[in-house]
Write a protein that holds these residues in place. Sequence first.
Motif, short mmCIF file in Angstrom:
data_model
loop_
_atom_site.label_atom_id
_atom_site.label_comp_id
_atom_site.label_asym_id
_atom_site.label_seq_id
_atom_site.Cartn_x
_atom_site.Cartn_y
_atom_site.Cartn_z
N MET A 198 4.85 6.14 -12.42
CA MET A 198 5.61 6.58 -11.25
C MET A 198 5.37 5.60 -10.11
SD MET A 198 3.39 9.76 -9.68
CE MET A 198 4.14 9.67 -8.08
N ASP A 199 6.36 5.45 -9.26
CA ASP A 199 6.25 4.54 -8.13
C ASP A 199 5.99 5.32 -6.85
OD1 ASP A 199 6.76 2.34 -9.74
OD2 ASP A 199 8.92 2.48 -9.44
N ILE A 200 5.17 4.73 -5.99
CA ILE A 200 4.82 5.31 -4.70
C ILE A 200 4.96 4.24 -3.62
CG2 ILE A 200 2.94 6.26 -3.29
CD1 ILE A 200 1.80 7.50 -5.81
N ARG A 201 5.64 4.56 -2.54
CA ARG A 201 5.74 3.66 -1.39
C ARG A 201 4.54 3.93 -0.48
NH1 ARG A 201 8.44 -0.75 -0.70
NH2 ARG A 201 10.27 0.25 -1.55
N ILE A 202 3.96 2.86 0.04
CA ILE A 202 2.83 2.99 0.96
C ILE A 202 3.38 3.15 2.38
CG2 ILE A 202 0.74 1.93 1.89
CD1 ILE A 202 0.61 2.74 -1.11
N TYR A 203 3.02 4.26 3.01
CA TYR A 203 3.47 4.55 4.37
C TYR A 203 2.35 4.28 5.37
CZ TYR A 203 7.31 6.85 2.00
OH TYR A 203 8.39 7.12 1.20
#
Length: 131
Positions: A4-9
Amino acid sequence: MHAMDIRIYYEDVDFGGVVYYANYLRFFERGRTEALRALGVDQTALKDAGLVFVVRRFETDYLRPARFDDLIRIETRVLRVAGASVEMAQRALREGVELALARARIACMTFDGRPARLPADLRAALAALAG
């Protein structure tokens, strides 16, 4: 293996713009949860049956930093399924480069804190993610 992909905020990084190390625990938890969901494991139904998963052991190696706005991939695979536990390996990657490695032992427990055997259908589902 599940990915799964996660964007870093901004909320994920420290003052220097690098992902705060404890946030990897959240990312890896999400990866394990989504891996189970993809296998059709209904954790709410497990809870209704009086069973819960608890982290028994967790090890992490931090190799390279992730930074604000990076898109990272969390990969999860099952290493071993035992009677009342499962061991999983996870990786956090950015464009194929390893950022962090993790290994988790997850125990199946009753609400009163006793170990419980994994239900047969759950064991079979987890075995499908092994490799």
